[in-house]
Write a protein that holds these residues in place. Structure first.
Motif, PDB file in Angstrom:
ATOM      1  N   ASP A  99      15.215  16.264  70.806  1.00 23.36           N
ATOM      2  CA  ASP A  99      15.815  16.167  69.421  1.00 23.36           C
ATOM      3  C   ASP A  99      16.802  17.092  69.058  1.00 23.36           C
ATOM      4  N   ALA A 100      16.497  18.488  69.083  1.00 21.01           N
ATOM      5  CA  ALA A 100      17.332  19.399  68.793  1.00 21.01           C
ATOM      6  C   ALA A 100      18.817  19.327  69.593  1.00 21.01           C
ATOM      7  N   GLN A 101      18.641  18.956  70.952  1.00 24.88           N
ATOM      8  CA  GLN A 101      19.830  18.573  71.734  1.00 24.88           C
ATOM      9  C   GLN A 101      20.652  17.371  71.199  1.00 24.88           C
ATOM     10  N   LEU A 102      20.109  16.260  70.909  1.00 26.81           N
ATOM     11  CA  LEU A 102      20.879  15.276  70.265  1.00 26.81           C
ATOM     12  C   LEU A 102      21.292  15.349  68.799  1.00 26.81           C
ATOM     13  N   THR A 103      20.467  16.118  68.146  1.00 24.03           N
ATOM     14  CA  THR A 103      21.324  16.620  66.739  1.00 24.03           C
ATOM     15  C   THR A 103      22.249  17.470  66.658  1.00 24.03           C
ATOM     16  N   ALA A 104      22.438  18.411  67.871  1.00 27.13           N
ATOM     17  CA  ALA A 104      23.538  19.224  68.293  1.00 27.13           C
ATOM     18  C   ALA A 104      24.751  18.522  68.433  1.00 27.13           C
ATOM     19  N   ALA A 105      24.500  17.534  69.388  1.00 27.45           N
ATOM     20  CA  ALA A 105      25.652  16.693  70.030  1.00 27.45           C
ATOM     21  C   ALA A 105      25.981  15.666  69.145  1.00 27.45           C
ATOM     22  N   LEU A 106      25.210  15.020  68.062  1.00 27.59           N
ATOM     23  CA  LEU A 106      25.442  14.297  66.854  1.00 27.59           C
ATOM     24  C   LEU A 106      26.466  14.907  66.005  1.00 27.59           C
ATOM     25  N   THR A 107      26.150  16.250  65.540  1.00 25.79           N
ATOM     26  CA  THR A 107      26.826  17.112  64.718  1.00 25.79           C
ATOM     27  C   THR A 107      28.161  17.202  65.266  1.00 25.79           C
ATOM     28  N   SER A 108      28.390  17.545  66.595  1.00 26.17           N
ATOM     29  CA  SER A 108      29.554  17.818  67.163  1.00 26.17           C
ATOM     30  C   SER A 108      30.478  16.568  67.343  1.00 26.17           C
ATOM     31  N   ALA A 109      29.933  15.586  67.418  1.00 19.59           N
ATOM     32  CA  ALA A 109      30.556  14.366  67.509  1.00 19.59           C
ATOM     33  C   ALA A 109      31.153  13.960  65.952  1.00 19.59           C
TER      34      ALA A 109
END
Length: 89
Positions: free
Chosen positions: A15-25
């Motif tokens: 979840d942390a990796q997905l959240t970081a990727a979403l924030t970056s996008a």
């Protein structure tokens, strides 16, 4: 893991990796909307990292990436695309 769909490209990400990727996008989308010419989004997945470079003409692809990441974070929520508009005569 946020997504249990084995065929998803985000399978295995936390979840942390997905959240970081979403924030970056999302930050990349905002930068493109503000007039930046080229934006790069990168995230780590499994044993390696992935990156994508977007230009002003790729805003639809970036919106699709954001929708896919949101779907991976919230698998129970269905994000639907707008249906194509057809002219009426």
């Amino acid at each position: 893991m946020a997504t249990s769909d084995i065929s998803s490209p985000y399978y295995g990400m936390t979840d942390a990796q997905l959240t970081a990727a979403l924030t970056s996008a999302q930050q990349a989308y905002i930068q493109l909307r503000m007039g930046s010419k080229v934006v790069t989004v990168s995230y780590a997945q499994g044993g390696g990292s992935r990156s994508a470079t977007f230009q002003q003409t790729d805003m639809a692809n970036l919106r699709m990436l954001i929708a896919e990441l949101q779907q991976a974070l919230n698998p129970g929520v269905c994000i639907r695309r707008r249906r194509p508009m057809k002219p009426l005569f």
